[in-house]
Design a protein around this motif. Structure first.
Motif, PDB file in Angstrom:
ATOM      1  N   VAL A 158     -49.565 -33.556 -37.954  1.00 27.32           N
ATOM      2  CA  VAL A 158     -49.033 -32.233 -37.649  1.00 27.32           C
ATOM      3  C   VAL A 158     -48.364 -31.605 -38.879  1.00 27.32           C
ATOM      4  CG1 VAL A 158     -47.494 -30.965 -36.101  1.00 27.32           C
ATOM      5  CG2 VAL A 158     -48.687 -33.004 -35.269  1.00 27.32           C
ATOM      6  N   ASN A 181     -48.491 -38.463 -33.144  1.00 27.52           N
ATOM      7  CA  ASN A 181     -47.402 -37.625 -33.673  1.00 27.52           C
ATOM      8  C   ASN A 181     -47.102 -36.450 -32.753  1.00 27.52           C
ATOM      9  OD1 ASN A 181     -46.778 -38.933 -36.218  1.00 27.52           O
ATOM     10  ND2 ASN A 181     -48.853 -38.391 -36.813  1.00 27.52           N
ATOM     11  N   THR A 212     -43.899 -36.096 -38.765  1.00 21.23           N
ATOM     12  CA  THR A 212     -45.083 -35.816 -37.941  1.00 21.23           C
ATOM     13  C   THR A 212     -46.390 -36.006 -38.733  1.00 21.23           C
ATOM     14  OG1 THR A 212     -45.008 -33.434 -38.431  1.00 21.23           O
ATOM     15  CG2 THR A 212     -43.846 -34.195 -36.456  1.00 21.23           C
ATOM     16  N   CYS A 213     -46.273 -36.628 -39.862  1.00 15.79           N
ATOM     17  CA  CYS A 213     -47.460 -37.007 -40.634  1.00 15.79           C
ATOM     18  C   CYS A 213     -47.605 -38.525 -40.659  1.00 15.79           C
ATOM     19  CB  CYS A 213     -47.368 -36.465 -42.059  1.00 15.79           C
ATOM     20  SG  CYS A 213     -45.996 -37.181 -42.992  1.00 15.79           S
ATOM     21  N   HIS A 214     -46.845 -39.193 -39.788  1.00 13.21           N
ATOM     22  CA  HIS A 214     -46.846 -40.658 -39.725  1.00 13.21           C
ATOM     23  C   HIS A 214     -48.248 -41.195 -39.454  1.00 13.21           C
ATOM     24  CE1 HIS A 214     -45.722 -44.377 -37.117  1.00 13.21           C
ATOM     25  NE2 HIS A 214     -45.852 -44.744 -38.380  1.00 13.21           N
ATOM     26  N   GLU A 225     -45.169 -30.813 -39.673  1.00 19.11           N
ATOM     27  CA  GLU A 225     -44.277 -29.678 -39.360  1.00 19.11           C
ATOM     28  C   GLU A 225     -43.448 -29.207 -40.544  1.00 19.11           C
ATOM     29  OE1 GLU A 225     -41.886 -30.666 -35.990  1.00 19.11           O
ATOM     30  OE2 GLU A 225     -43.459 -30.091 -34.579  1.00 19.11           O
ATOM     31  N   CYS A 242     -39.838 -34.529 -41.326  1.00 18.76           N
ATOM     32  CA  CYS A 242     -40.211 -34.403 -39.913  1.00 18.76           C
ATOM     33  C   CYS A 242     -40.890 -35.644 -39.337  1.00 18.76           C
ATOM     34  CB  CYS A 242     -41.132 -33.206 -39.719  1.00 18.76           C
ATOM     35  SG  CYS A 242     -42.795 -33.443 -40.409  1.00 18.76           S
TER      36      CYS A 242
END
Ligand code: FES
Length: 104
Positions: free
Chosen positions: A37, A104, A48-50, A39, A46
């Motif tokens: 994602v 994510n 959200t790139c995990h 963000e 964030c």
């Protein structure tokens, strides 16, 4: 330039060419890879790139810095091969890298 292989949560394999000097996250976002994602746009803020790096590639990519380590400690599902993909720069040496996208 390196071919990066993203395995999304549905099990599908996406092989895309990613420019050296950009990040694994950039490669995903620019190619519409679902699940990354990003963000915060790559600011390590964030998570959200995990994603999970294929174990055989772990010693070939740059190590985590303290900030990334701290962020990952607070991520649900954090594992030994977890990385924030915005923090991993693509080089020619990463051609064939396999990345398993986390939820994510
Ligand atoms: S894009 Fe936000 S931490 Fe990687």
């Amino acid at each position: 330039m390196a071919n990066i292989i993203y395995i999304t949560e549905d099990g599908n394999r996406h092989e895309v060419e990613v420019e050296s000097g950009s990040s694994i996250m950039d490669g995903a976002v620019n190619n519409g890879i679902e699940g990354i994602v990003a963000e915060c746009g790559g600011a390590c803020a964030c998570a959200t790139c995990h994603s999970f790096i294929a174990p055989e590639w772990l010693d070939k990519i740059p190590k985590k810095d303290d900030m990334e380590e701290f962020m990952l400690e607070n991520v649900v599902g954090n594992k030994a091969n977890s990385r924030l993909t915005c923090q991993v720069e693509v080089t020619d040496a990463l051609d064939g890298l396999i990345v398993y996208v986390a939820q994510n």
